[in-house]
Design a protein around this motif. Structure first.
Motif, mmCIF file in Angstrom:
data_model
loop_
_atom_site.group_PDB
_atom_site.id
_atom_site.type_symbol
_atom_site.label_atom_id
_atom_site.label_comp_id
_atom_site.label_asym_id
_atom_site.label_seq_id
_atom_site.Cartn_x
_atom_site.Cartn_y
_atom_site.Cartn_z
ATOM 1 N N GLY A 1 0.818 -1.208 0.000
ATOM 2 C CA GLY A 1 0.000 0.000 0.000
ATOM 3 C C GLY A 1 0.851 1.256 0.000
ATOM 4 O O GLY A 1 0.457 2.295 -0.515
ATOM 5 N N GLY B 1 -1.250 -1.623 8.505
ATOM 6 C CA GLY B 1 -2.390 -0.706 8.587
ATOM 7 C C GLY B 1 -3.512 -1.289 9.427
ATOM 8 O O GLY B 1 -4.256 -0.562 10.070
ATOM 9 N N CYS C 1 -2.690 3.851 8.842
ATOM 10 C CA CYS C 1 -1.804 4.179 7.717
ATOM 11 C C CYS C 1 -0.513 4.856 8.162
ATOM 12 O O CYS C 1 0.465 4.878 7.425
ATOM 13 N N GLU D 1 2.119 2.524 7.594
ATOM 14 C CA GLU D 1 2.472 2.163 6.214
ATOM 15 C C GLU D 1 3.067 3.383 5.498
ATOM 16 O O GLU D 1 4.273 3.475 5.290
ATOM 17 N N VAL D 2 2.222 4.343 5.164
ATOM 18 C CA VAL D 2 2.724 5.520 4.445
ATOM 19 C C VAL D 2 3.649 6.350 5.346
ATOM 20 O O VAL D 2 4.676 6.871 4.876
ATOM 21 N N CYS E 1 -6.351 4.262 8.385
ATOM 22 C CA CYS E 1 -6.438 3.448 7.172
ATOM 23 C C CYS E 1 -7.912 3.204 6.878
ATOM 24 O O CYS E 1 -8.587 2.493 7.624
ATOM 25 N N ASP E 2 -8.421 3.805 5.803
ATOM 26 C CA ASP E 2 -9.858 3.711 5.507
ATOM 27 C C ASP E 2 -10.097 3.558 4.008
ATOM 28 O O ASP E 2 -10.805 4.359 3.393
ATOM 29 N N PRO E 3 -9.510 2.535 3.395
ATOM 30 C CA PRO E 3 -9.600 2.411 1.932
ATOM 31 C C PRO E 3 -11.041 2.187 1.453
ATOM 32 O O PRO E 3 -11.736 1.313 1.962
ATOM 33 N N VAL F 1 -7.115 -0.931 -2.557
ATOM 34 C CA VAL F 1 -5.918 -0.138 -2.251
ATOM 35 C C VAL F 1 -5.773 0.957 -3.322
ATOM 36 O O VAL F 1 -4.825 0.988 -4.102
ATOM 37 N N PRO G 1 -7.748 6.130 -0.269
ATOM 38 C CA PRO G 1 -6.833 7.240 -0.561
ATOM 39 C C PRO G 1 -5.410 6.800 -0.938
ATOM 40 O O PRO G 1 -4.548 7.658 -1.120
ATOM 41 N N CYS G 2 -5.158 5.522 -1.048
ATOM 42 C CA CYS G 2 -3.781 5.008 -1.044
ATOM 43 C C CYS G 2 -2.887 5.580 -2.156
ATOM 44 O O CYS G 2 -1.723 5.930 -1.905
ATOM 45 N N ARG H 1 -2.097 9.179 -1.671
ATOM 46 C CA ARG H 1 -1.395 9.301 -0.379
ATOM 47 C C ARG H 1 0.092 9.021 -0.557
ATOM 48 O O ARG H 1 0.929 9.588 0.140
ATOM 49 N N GLU I 1 -7.932 -0.506 8.611
ATOM 50 C CA GLU I 1 -8.066 -1.406 7.471
ATOM 51 C C GLU I 1 -9.259 -2.347 7.587
ATOM 52 O O GLU I 1 -9.155 -3.539 7.273
HETATM 53 S S1 SF4 Z 1 -4.975 3.717 3.577
HETATM 54 FE FE1 SF4 Z 1 -4.222 2.435 1.910
HETATM 55 S S2 SF4 Z 1 -1.980 2.698 1.955
HETATM 56 FE FE2 SF4 Z 1 -2.756 3.425 3.915
HETATM 57 S S3 SF4 Z 1 -2.604 1.626 5.266
HETATM 58 FE FE3 SF4 Z 1 -4.681 1.648 4.404
HETATM 59 S S4 SF4 Z 1 -4.577 0.310 2.587
HETATM 60 FE FE4 SF4 Z 1 -2.434 0.854 3.164
#
Ligand code: SF4
Length: 460
Positions: free
Chosen positions: A288, A335, A340, A343-344, A382-384, A389, A392-393, A396, A442
């Motif tokens: 991600g 996540g 997030c 991750e990011v 984390c709120d995809p 993915v 906002p991935c 982001r 997530e």
């Molecule tokens: S928002 Fe997207 S990039 Fe960020 S942790 Fe969640 S799935 Fe991964």
């Protein structure tokens, strides 16, 4: 720390390291650990927690099926995946590890427990194999982010998913303070110390070849993403933007000072669009967040015009890995576990530290850059949308890449003295993640995932 650079950076496929790469590895490992596979009558897989809630959007089902077939994220050809799965769906026969045939009904043998979470981690899986005589063999695995998997026993013991024997490295570290102390005593850079640790496992040439291969895969991923247009899979009807915007990104007419940042965003988005399409990517540290490090490596190697890009890229990757190891060990890169920020936020810190190292920064400046990278992502959820993915991935990652450059720039122009240490900010990230409500980790039960779908439904 029993972690290698190549544990953190893994070549795999999209769209998710925790929900695609990890489950594929777990499914294959389960079968490899079964002593009498030739007696099998049935295999069932149950997915729990975040894997069940967002697994469809993250292709967890496909990953598990491919893992049972014996495929690995590193070696599978992304272009072959649809054929393999449609053959399974039409025949109803699964060839376990490519050898042992068993009837497999995707509806009955792949189970989604959306309201249940296994005790070890939000990304839990239970694999059960029934033999011809009715006896069973079952194992629980957890996918803890970045493609790392742990059996239930390993998670309880706190051991890693690697089966390597424990080794002693010259510069062991569990915190940034320890790594900086090694640097002070030895006078060595973080990149040099990481290299020395890696050389316990492999030769200099093997290490360089492995690092070069990572960059090669990352670089190709950017190139593909800057060329391919069209709609991403999953049903959200998200259009790929990187290639379209790239067409005008080098147009010098009416150029503005921030156009360089625009290009960096596109490098990152190109990777994450490839990831969303199930393409070949490197976990960095997750899928991600896979766009940030390649984007900053390309920015460094092409836009910064260094005198020895090959050397700088290797130093970059070694230092970025050190930061990722610290985050994974002392907080999380999942996540589903801490949002997030893990991750990011971590990818931004890794990239900022790597860029600072490649541009000649001191160990203290590297720490400063990494700390800034995490500090300004603290609390990010984390709120995809739709469990995909994509939003906002993708965007982001573009934002994370730009922040990484800012963090490196601030650090490089500083004296390396700062108020918040990297260890403190990593612990803050861990605690913030622990306090975060589950719906923001997530599950697609909160944040953008809920509000955008509500708005869209209202518009219909
Ligand atoms: S928002 Fe997207 S990039 Fe960020 S942790 Fe969640 S799935 Fe991964």
């Amino acid at each position: 720390m029993d972690m290698r650079v190549f544990d953190l950076f893994k070549i795999g496929v999209g769209p998710s390291s925790s929900h695609t790469v990890g489950p594929m590895l777990a499914a294959r490992r389960f079968l490899l650990e079964c002593p009498d596979l030739f007696k099998v009558r049935q295999v069932q897989v149950a997915l729990y927690g975040s894997l069940a809630l967002t697994g469809l959007g993250h292709a967890t089902d496909k990953a598990v099926l491919l893992g049972l077939m014996g495929e690995t994220p590193q070696d599978i050809d992304p272009a072959s995946i649809d054929d393999k799965l449609s053959t399974l769906a039409s025949s109803g026969i699964m060839h376990l590890l490519g050898e042992y045939s068993v009837k497999f009904d995707i509806l009955d043998d792949l189970l989604w427990h959306k309201k249940e979470v296994l005790p070890g981690h939000p990304n839990g899986m239970r694999f059960t194999l029934t033999r011809n005589d009715g006896s069973t063999f079952d194992r629980v695995f957890y996918s803890t982010g970045g493609g790392f998997i742990y059996s239930e026993e390993e998670l309880q013991q706190g051991s890693g998913s690697t089966t390597r024997p424990a080794v002693t490295v010259p510069y062991p570290f569990a915190t940034m303070a320890e790594l900086l102390a090694h640097g002070k005593r030895s006078g060595l850079s973080i990149a040099t110390m990481l290299r020395a640790n890696e050389l316990v496992h492999c030769s200099d040439d093997e290490l360089d070849a492995g690092l070069d291969r990572l960059w090669n895969v990352m670089s190709h991923c950017i190139e593909r993403g800057l060329q391919i247009t069209g709609e991403l899979p999953g049903g959200l009807h998200v259009q790929r933007r990187a290639a379209k915007l790239w067409l005008t990104a080098n147009d010098l007419t009416n150029a503005l000072p921030h156009d360089g940042m625009h290009k960096v965003s596109l490098y990152a988005m190109a990777v994450n669009e490839e990831n969303a399409a199930g393409g070949r990517v490197v976990t960095a540290p997750t899928n991600g967040a896979a766009g940030i490090i390649p984007a900053i490596l390309r920015y460094y190697s092409q836009d910064c015009k260094p005198s020895n890009p090959e050397l700088g890229i290797r130093q970059f990757l070694l230092v970025a890995a050190a930061i990722g190891m610290l985050c994974k060990k002392n907080a999380s890169i999942s996540g589903a576990e801490i949002g997030c920020q893990g991750e990011v936020g971590v990818a931004c810190a890794m990239a900022a530290a790597g860029l600072t190292a490649a541009l000649g920064g001191s160990n203290e400046q590297i720490e400063t850059a990494a700390e800034i990278g995490i500090e300004h992502h603290l609390g990010m959820t984390c709120d995809p949308i739709g469990g995909l993915v994509q939003i906002p991935c993708i965007e982001r990652n573009g934002m994370g890449a730009v922040k990484a450059i800012t963090a490196a720039s601030l650090a490089l122009k500083s004296d390396g003295i700062h108020h918040v240490s990297l260890d403190q900010v990593i612990e803050t990230m861990r605690q913030t993640g622990a306090d975060m409500q589950a719906k923001y980790k997530e599950t697609s039960l909160g944040g953008l995932a809920v509000h955008v779908i509500t708005v869209n439904h209202a518009a219909c």
